[in-house]
Design a protein around this motif. Structure first.
Motif, PDB file in Angstrom:
ATOM      1  N   ARG A 100    -102.570 -81.640  40.053  1.00 57.51           N
ATOM      2  CA  ARG A 100    -102.336 -81.332  38.632  1.00 57.51           C
ATOM      3  C   ARG A 100    -103.654 -81.293  37.871  1.00 57.51           C
ATOM      4  O   ARG A 100    -103.893 -80.371  37.074  1.00 57.51           O
ATOM      5  CB  ARG A 100    -101.393 -82.362  38.008  1.00 57.51           C
ATOM      6  N   HIS A 101    -104.534 -82.274  38.113  1.00 56.91           N
ATOM      7  CA  HIS A 101    -105.833 -82.280  37.431  1.00 56.91           C
ATOM      8  C   HIS A 101    -106.694 -81.099  37.876  1.00 56.91           C
ATOM      9  O   HIS A 101    -107.445 -80.531  37.071  1.00 56.91           O
ATOM     10  CB  HIS A 101    -106.570 -83.603  37.660  1.00 56.91           C
ATOM     11  N   ASP A 104    -105.317 -78.159  35.980  1.00 53.38           N
ATOM     12  CA  ASP A 104    -105.712 -78.279  34.574  1.00 53.38           C
ATOM     13  C   ASP A 104    -107.200 -77.994  34.393  1.00 53.38           C
ATOM     14  O   ASP A 104    -107.602 -77.390  33.392  1.00 53.38           O
ATOM     15  CB  ASP A 104    -105.369 -79.672  34.035  1.00 53.38           C
ATOM     16  N   HIS A 105    -108.019 -78.390  35.365  1.00 59.69           N
ATOM     17  CA  HIS A 105    -109.457 -78.100  35.319  1.00 59.69           C
ATOM     18  C   HIS A 105    -109.697 -76.595  35.274  1.00 59.69           C
ATOM     19  O   HIS A 105    -110.605 -76.127  34.575  1.00 59.69           O
ATOM     20  CB  HIS A 105    -110.161 -78.717  36.535  1.00 59.69           C
ATOM     21  N   ASN A 108    -108.807 -75.693  31.532  1.00 60.66           N
ATOM     22  CA  ASN A 108    -109.745 -76.306  30.592  1.00 60.66           C
ATOM     23  C   ASN A 108    -110.338 -77.522  31.292  1.00 60.66           C
ATOM     24  O   ASN A 108    -109.597 -78.441  31.627  1.00 60.66           O
ATOM     25  CB  ASN A 108    -109.030 -76.717  29.304  1.00 60.66           C
ATOM     26  N   PRO A 109    -111.646 -77.550  31.525  1.00 59.03           N
ATOM     27  CA  PRO A 109    -112.241 -78.650  32.289  1.00 59.03           C
ATOM     28  C   PRO A 109    -112.085 -80.027  31.649  1.00 59.03           C
ATOM     29  O   PRO A 109    -112.189 -81.036  32.333  1.00 59.03           O
ATOM     30  CB  PRO A 109    -113.712 -78.277  32.396  1.00 59.03           C
ATOM     31  N   ASP A 111    -109.877 -82.936  29.743  1.00 59.85           N
ATOM     32  CA  ASP A 111    -108.519 -83.429  29.499  1.00 59.85           C
ATOM     33  C   ASP A 111    -108.388 -83.836  28.029  1.00 59.85           C
ATOM     34  O   ASP A 111    -109.379 -83.922  27.300  1.00 59.85           O
ATOM     35  CB  ASP A 111    -108.249 -84.624  30.421  1.00 59.85           C
ATOM     36  N   ASP A 112    -107.163 -84.083  27.601  1.00 61.79           N
ATOM     37  CA  ASP A 112    -106.884 -84.453  26.206  1.00 61.79           C
ATOM     38  C   ASP A 112    -107.632 -85.706  25.755  1.00 61.79           C
ATOM     39  O   ASP A 112    -107.923 -85.859  24.574  1.00 61.79           O
ATOM     40  CB  ASP A 112    -105.379 -84.679  26.003  1.00 61.79           C
ATOM     41  N   HIS A 117    -111.410 -83.268  33.909  1.00 58.47           N
ATOM     42  CA  HIS A 117    -110.385 -83.253  34.961  1.00 58.47           C
ATOM     43  C   HIS A 117    -111.024 -83.427  36.342  1.00 58.47           C
ATOM     44  O   HIS A 117    -110.454 -84.088  37.213  1.00 58.47           O
ATOM     45  CB  HIS A 117    -109.583 -81.949  34.923  1.00 58.47           C
ATOM     46  N   LYS A 120    -111.284 -86.918  37.253  1.00 58.22           N
ATOM     47  CA  LYS A 120    -109.983 -87.484  37.600  1.00 58.22           C
ATOM     48  C   LYS A 120    -109.547 -87.008  38.989  1.00 58.22           C
ATOM     49  O   LYS A 120    -108.909 -87.765  39.726  1.00 58.22           O
ATOM     50  CB  LYS A 120    -108.947 -87.131  36.535  1.00 58.22           C
ATOM     51  N   VAL A 121    -109.913 -85.781  39.343  1.00 59.07           N
ATOM     52  CA  VAL A 121    -109.653 -85.284  40.701  1.00 59.07           C
ATOM     53  C   VAL A 121    -110.393 -86.172  41.705  1.00 59.07           C
ATOM     54  O   VAL A 121    -109.819 -86.600  42.717  1.00 59.07           O
ATOM     55  CB  VAL A 121    -110.083 -83.810  40.853  1.00 59.07           C
ATOM     56  N   ARG A 124    -108.765 -89.595  41.987  1.00 55.33           N
ATOM     57  CA  ARG A 124    -107.510 -89.505  42.743  1.00 55.33           C
ATOM     58  C   ARG A 124    -107.777 -89.269  44.231  1.00 55.33           C
ATOM     59  O   ARG A 124    -107.066 -89.783  45.085  1.00 55.33           O
ATOM     60  CB  ARG A 124    -106.614 -88.400  42.186  1.00 55.33           C
TER      61      ARG A 124
END
Length: 138
Positions: A100-101, A104-105, A108-109, A111-112, A117, A120-121, A124
């Motif tokens: 998911r990250h 999302d990357h 848009n690289p 995150d909120d 992202h 976060k990848v 994870r």
């Protein structure tokens, strides 16, 4: 050597094809592997064979620092009243969260929460590997 065949669905160890146990066919071979017995190495040799600084930290110093910031941000979000720690009982879906990250990357690289992202990848991916190694000791 080891041999596995589909028909017998058995993996056996043997020294030559002639010494296969009775009932294990020589045909329908899936694979054949030669192997050597691995001898235990000394603690010193084992430590030298694990170059944590020169083989990881020195390669990716900025990335490792960033992943530590992601880790702290996650801890502050989920456990603001506790010291930095990994609560392994929370969010155990590393492969899904990682992908998911990654998706999302590509959109848009950032995150909120302002974190990348990609960081976060990486977190994870490390968590996925750590859990795997916990469950499958070498």
């Amino acid at each position: 050597m080891r041999r596995m065949n589909d028909r017998d669905n058995v993996e056996v160890s043997y020294d030559t094809l002639e010494n296969l146990p009775e009932g294990i066919s020589k045909g329908l071979v899936d694979y054949e592997v030669d192997y050597e017995v691995v001898k235990p190495i000394s603690k010193h040799a084992e430590r030298k064979a694990t170059p944590v600084f020169t083989g990881v930290l020195k390669y990716f110093p900025k990335a490792i620092k960033y992943v530590s910031q992601v880790s702290k941000a996650g801890n502050d979000q989920h456990h603001p009243d506790k010291p930095l720690h990994w609560d392994k009982s929370k969010s155990t879906d590393e492969p899904d969260a990682l992908v998911r990250h990654l998706i999302d990357h590509s959109i848009n690289p950032v995150d909120d929460d302002g974190m990348l992202h990609a960081g976060k990848v990486a977190w994870r991916a490390l968590a996925l590997l750590e859990r795997y190694l916990d469950d499958n000791p070498q």
